[in-house]
Design an enzyme around this catalytic site. Structure first.
Site, short mmCIF file in Angstrom:
data_model
loop_
_atom_site.label_atom_id
_atom_site.label_comp_id
_atom_site.label_asym_id
_atom_site.label_seq_id
_atom_site.Cartn_x
_atom_site.Cartn_y
_atom_site.Cartn_z
N ASP A 356 0.94 -1.24 0.01
CA ASP A 356 0.05 -0.07 -0.03
C ASP A 356 0.91 1.16 -0.10
OD1 ASP A 356 -2.63 1.57 0.21
OD2 ASP A 356 -1.70 1.70 2.34
N ASP A 545 -1.86 -0.47 5.96
CA ASP A 545 -1.96 0.11 7.38
C ASP A 545 -3.54 0.78 7.70
OD1 ASP A 545 -1.89 2.32 5.77
OD2 ASP A 545 -0.94 3.65 7.28
N ASP A 549 -7.47 -1.70 3.75
CA ASP A 549 -6.37 -2.74 3.65
C ASP A 549 -6.94 -3.99 4.33
OD1 ASP A 549 -4.78 -0.96 2.02
OD2 ASP A 549 -3.90 -0.45 3.82
#
Length: 658
Positions: A356, A545, A549
């Protein structure tokens, strides 16, 4: 058939520890300190060990015994089959030796009578219980993650009646078409569309991006997002199980439930080791009955049991959990929190890494990247001073970034008067007698320095004229570039996956020389990408985080969360990097490979003792030498194998991973 919940296993573990430690002291005390038990009647010691071991085997080990019976009935051998078969054989033999030891053949007796194996029963049962409790704690995070997701939707909503009257009503009673008021600082309760008002909505729980987005009449809003500044009236479109938030919850649940349980090396070997040992024990007993000397029956039973005892998986049962526990402790000292032991196995053979962007590769906090005045009478510091002074009363992330940049440069900010904030547009105030407005940039975009290529632009207007613009960028973490280089050197394919726009993702991917990048990806899209990579045979590690996600973290072979991420991400991940530093991932890979290498070494030593002792226990040398494996020798071999495995596992405390 599963084991009882952890809360039911804990009392059994405490009893196993309370009774097992004295058994170990009585059984091994004479070896550790010769003369310690001198003068005590061996028969009394045997009865004390029997009394202490019996509740361990029948009560503390009852869940393991049930799993053993289930594996026998279903013809599905596993570690419980071998463990309970071995401990059961050791317990039955030791009880017989305690009750009728004087009738054993003289060749099997020592100066203190027949040897006992109560300590093996107590030790193995305790270790297996501990391992099962640790494994259940990892699975319990699924429920905690879902609870955290559910808390994002408020239990009550402010419904607006046709006459304008507002009432608080339970979320379960909201229906599509209802008008709801959402005040500043409240979470949006439903999926809907803005009917009136304007505000900025923090959608980071869905997109992972830190900057609030403007919402006005006609724009969509999603349940669980945060209303930051203005008051909104929404038209309800989807409620309850139909919202995007509920969809994410279902994705996390499905991903967690569909993940295959860890196939530990010991389990894979056990699938053929168990039938081989049981077959050898039966063949040994049959051979002694058919060809052995008198008394053939007791010798057949004793040698058959000796095969089971020396194959008792004391070292085998310790090989994996002791290394895992030691590796977890080593990781904790390096800022790597391993929440699922399976992660240490899977991380070692990862082939694709999905990263990410926000909060993982970037800081997740906007900073001033460039100040570009366009008015000839303003220098960059004057422009920043005016903008920061006007934004000082605001709590918007961009406002905080401007104020922080002014403070770093030591700029004194004059007081702002007549402050006004217009959601989705910007702020205005009177600063030092001048009308200053900071608004979203429009019109021609100036040439930006490379550091600001992926920045958000705001215009600064002074007395109605454009005085310049300020670029605010989410900076790369200092550790990102070297960490990516190190991971690619390990042979990994590294890809960026983000909910942000392509214009923001492309410069990050280029700066880090990534193999690929994917922008504008929803939580479901991230999950689909993880599944697609796994379907083509890749071992996938996902690092993120944010709440958005969580489904991908749960579905990946290894989910890794940053320590400064959301609670849901932390609970959905198998590994947490406590320092929020991607360099920790490189350390985690080295820890994983070192731990797996240690487990393989332990399994080698565990089986080496078994394979060396099994033929001797079966009496293979008796026809030529008349020699039988003395039970005391078998006991020492079992102890040595356990000591070897534990000592090797403890080397992980000093594993170099930096």
């Amino acid at each position: 058939m599963g084991l009882p919940h952890e809360r039911h296993l804990r009392p059994r573990l405490w009893l196993a520890l309370a009774c097992g430690l004295p058994v170990l002291a009585l059984a091994m005390g004479g070896m550790a300190a010769p003369g310690l038990l001198h003068g005590i009647n061996p028969g009394l010691l045997a009865w004390v060990q029997l009394a202490l071991t019996t509740p361990i085997f029948f009560w503390a080990g009852a869940p393991l015994n049930r799993r053993w019976w289930h594996s026998i009935r279903e013809r599905d051998p596993n570690m419980f089959t071998m463990t309970v078969t071995g401990t059961g054989a050791a317990y039955v033999y030791s009880v017989a030796a305690t009750l009728a030891g004087e009738s054993f053949p003289a060749a099997l007796l020592t100066a203190h009578g027949p040897p006992l194996y109560f300590e093996a029963v107590a030790f193995i049962t305790t270790v297996v219980l501990l391992g099962q409790i640790l494994e259940q704690r990892a699975h319990a995070r699924t429920g905690e993650a879902l609870e955290a997701l559910l808390r994002l939707a408020p239990p009550l909503a402010h419904r607006v009646a046709a006459d304008g009257h507002e009432e608080d009503i339970a979320l379960a009673n909201i229906r599509p078409g209802d008008l709801l008021r959402v005040r500043p600082g409240e979470h949006v309760p439903v999926d809907g569309r803005v009917a009136s008002g304007a505000s900025e909505i923090d959608e980071s729980m869905l997109t992972g991006e830190p900057l609030p987005v403007p919402r006005q009449a006609g724009d969509p809003v999603r349940a669980g997002t945060l209303n930051t500044t203005g008051s909104l009236v929404l038209t309800t479109e989807r409620v309850g199980a139909d919202t995007i938030l509920a969809h994410i919850i279902r994705l996390v649940t499905a991903a967690q439930e569909s993940e295959a349980p860890i196939a530990r090396l010991a389990d894979r070997v056990t699938a053929w080791f168990i039938p081989a040992v049981l077959g050898l024990a039966l063949a040994t007993a049959a051979a002694w009955l058919a060809f052995g000397p008198a008394p053939s029956v007791p010798l057949a039973l004793l040698n058959g049991v000796a095969v089971l005892i020396i194959a008792c998986p004391c070292a085998l049962g310790l090989a994996t959990p002791v290394s895992i526990v030691t590796g977890i402790g080593r990781g904790a000292r390096a800022g790597i929190l391993v929440q699922d032991a399976a992660a240490l196995e899977h991380l070692a053979d990862t082939t694709v890494l999905l990263l990410d962007k926000t909060g993982t590769l970037t800081t997740g906090r906007p900073r001033v990247a460039a100040v570009l005045p366009s008015a000839p009478d303003l220098d960059p510091e004057d422009l920043l001073r005016l903008a920061a002074a006007a934004e000082a009363p605001s709590e918007h992330p961009l406002a905080r970034a401007l104020v922080a940049a002014a403070a770093e440069r030591g700029l004194a900010l004059p007081a702002a008067e007549d402050f006004r904030a217009e959601p989705g547009v910007g702020v205005a105030a009177v600063v030092s007698g001048r009308q200053v407005a900071v608004v979203r940039a429009t019109g021609p975009v100036p040439t930006l320095p490379p550091a600001a290529a992926r920045a958000t632009l705001v215009d600064v207007r002074v007395d109605g004229a454009r005085a310049g613009c300020i670029a605010l960028a989410d900076e790369l973490k200092p550790s990102a570039a070297p960490a990516v280089r190190a991971l690619r050197a390990l042979g990994w394919r590294v890809e960026l996956i983000t909910g942000d726009r392509a214009e923001a993702a492309a410069p990050v991917a280029a700066a880090l020389n990534l193999d690929a990048w994917h922008a504008g990806i929803s939580p479901a899209g991230k999950l689909d990408l993880v599944r697609a990579r796994r379907a083509r045979g890749d071992r996938v590690t996902f690092v993120g985080d944010g709440l958005n996600d969580a489904p991908a973290l749960a579905a990946a072979d290894v989910g890794i969360a940053m320590g400064d991420g959301t609670d849901v991400a932390l609970r959905s991940a198998g590994v947490v990097l406590l320092r929020g530093d991607l360099a920790g991932l490189v350390r985690a890979v080295r820890l994983s490979r070192g731990t797996l290498r240690n487990i393989r070494q332990n399994l080698f030593w565990a089986f080496a003792y078994n394979f060396a002792g099994l033929p001797l226990a079966a009496g293979a040398l008796y026809p030529w030498t008349g020699w039988l494996l003395h039970p005391m020798v078998a006991s020492v071999a079992m102890s040595l194998s356990s000591i070897t495995v534990v000592a090797n596992a403890l080397r992980l405390r000093h594993l170099q991973i930096d």
